[in-house]
Enzyme design. Structure first.
Site, PDB file in Angstrom:
ATOM      1  CD  GLU A  37      24.350   2.445  -0.820  1.00 20.85           C
ATOM      2  OE1 GLU A  37      24.325   3.978  -0.732  1.00 20.85           O
ATOM      3  OE2 GLU A  37      23.321   1.838  -0.331  1.00 20.85           O
ATOM      4  CB  CYS A  43      19.872  -7.349  -8.350  1.00 14.42           C
ATOM      5  SG  CYS A  43      19.263  -9.004  -7.966  1.00 14.42           S
ATOM      6  CD  GLU A  62      20.815 -14.753  -6.027  1.00 16.13           C
ATOM      7  OE1 GLU A  62      19.888 -14.280  -5.394  1.00 16.13           O
ATOM      8  OE2 GLU A  62      21.431 -15.615  -5.744  1.00 16.13           O
ATOM      9  CB  SER A  95      26.754 -15.958   5.925  1.00 13.54           C
ATOM     10  OG  SER A  95      26.663 -14.374   6.323  1.00 13.54           O
ATOM     11  CG  HIS A 153      10.727 -12.931   0.224  1.00 15.61           C
ATOM     12  ND1 HIS A 153      11.381 -13.124   1.683  1.00 15.61           N
ATOM     13  CD2 HIS A 153      11.685 -12.380  -0.420  1.00 15.61           C
ATOM     14  CE1 HIS A 153      12.644 -12.476   1.752  1.00 15.61           C
ATOM     15  NE2 HIS A 153      12.849 -12.074   0.387  1.00 15.61           N
ATOM     16  CB  CYS A 187      16.431  -6.091   4.994  1.00 13.65           C
ATOM     17  SG  CYS A 187      17.213  -7.328   6.084  1.00 13.65           S
TER      18      CYS A 187
END
Ligand code: SF4
Length: 283
Positions: free
Chosen positions: A27, A44, A91, A113, A140, A259
């Site tokens: 996506e 991922c 990633e 970015s 995180h 996110c």
């Protein structure tokens, strides 16, 4: 050439299913009208438990051509893409085509970015010095125990911060402003004051911005978002420590493409509406 199939256009974002030639799909999301978030892998391998993108593991990386075609396909709809972020499914440091893609964006005067969980660390060292317009490292956590739960197959905090402490001082002041750390707030996982204080102790010496992201619930995860009150209290605690902190913008907390919400599939699933890229923009 890949195909775009628009799945949802409600809310702030336009979210596209990107059909790849082998039948897999990823996506891409157009934010704020001119910022495109692209995917770099089908799935991922990092396996963050809050993220829908890696819920089924990794199938394969996208080729340079497939990266470029996400931009070209959206431009073919009549949209002007001013910024690209490699922050969708996958990633970026696991895909060796990403540095060439950033250079391709630059040649087209598109500011690129990326967002990374940090590993492999030799690639992070290189990526810090690439001509990007922003590199966000997803941390995180403040303790190794929580880091291992939140970013299971990313580098541990000690070697990750060792690389950052080595490389960031080598950048010019203006380039240092392009580096940021991300902290995604997840209820009962990394939202305690002790966890935040441990993060502050690691992050403050770097002098970089911190993005405090709100979590978007996804069907593949049982984790929960923190309350608005707790989210604001976390922001205040980080800010009071002297860190420069930003909260999530509205586009990032939009359930449509915010996110952690993007998905990949090994085979395209039905139910999406195909866009004719030669036709006028679909709104
Ligand atoms: S948050 Fe990023 S690194 Fe973690 S599983 Fe999702 S796409 Fe992979």
């Amino acid at each position: 050439m890949l195909s775009l199939l628009e799945e949802h256009a409600e809310g702030l974002n336009r979210r596209f299913v990107v059909q790849l030639a082998d039948g897999a799909s990823v996506e891409a999301v157009l934010y704020r009208g001119d910022s495109l978030c692209v995917s770099c892998q089908v799935g991922c391998a990092v396996g963050c438990p809050f993220c829908a993108s890696g819920a089924r593991g990794l199938a394969r990386p996208l080729s340079l051509e497939e990266l470029e075609e996400q931009v070209l396909a959206v431009e073919a709809l009549g949209e002007r893409v001013a910024r690209v972020t490699v922050s969708g499914v996958g990633e970026p440091l696991h895909n060796p085509a990403v540095p060439s893609f950033l250079a391709w964006c630059r040649e087209r005067r598109i500011a690129p970015s990326l967002t990374t969980s940090g590993g492999p660390l030799p690639r992070l060292r290189e990526a810090i010095h690439l001509p990007h317009n922003g590199l966000t490292i997803s941390v995180h956590a403040g303790t190794e125990e929580t880091r291992a739960r939140v970013v299971p197959r990313g580098p541990a905090l000690a070697p990750l911060f060792e690389v950052l402490e080595d490389e960031i001082p080598r950048l010019s002041r203006s380039r240092q402003r392009k580096i940021a750390l991300a902290y995604l707030a997840v209820a009962e996982l990394n939202d305690s004051d002790d966890e935040l204080d441990a993060f502050i102790a690691r992050a403050r010496p770097l002098g970089v911005w911190v993005h405090l992201y709100a979590y978007n619930p996804v069907p593949t995860s049982a984790h929960r978002a923190v309350t608005r009150e707790r989210y604001e209290a976390m922001y205040r605690r980080l800010s009071a420590s002297g860190l420069r902190v930003r909260m999530s913008c509205k586009a990032r907390v939009d359930p449509n493409g915010g996110c952690g919400t993007l998905v990949a599939a090994r085979h395209l699933t039905g139910g999406s509406r195909r866009i004719d890229a030669a036709a006028s923009p679909v709104r």
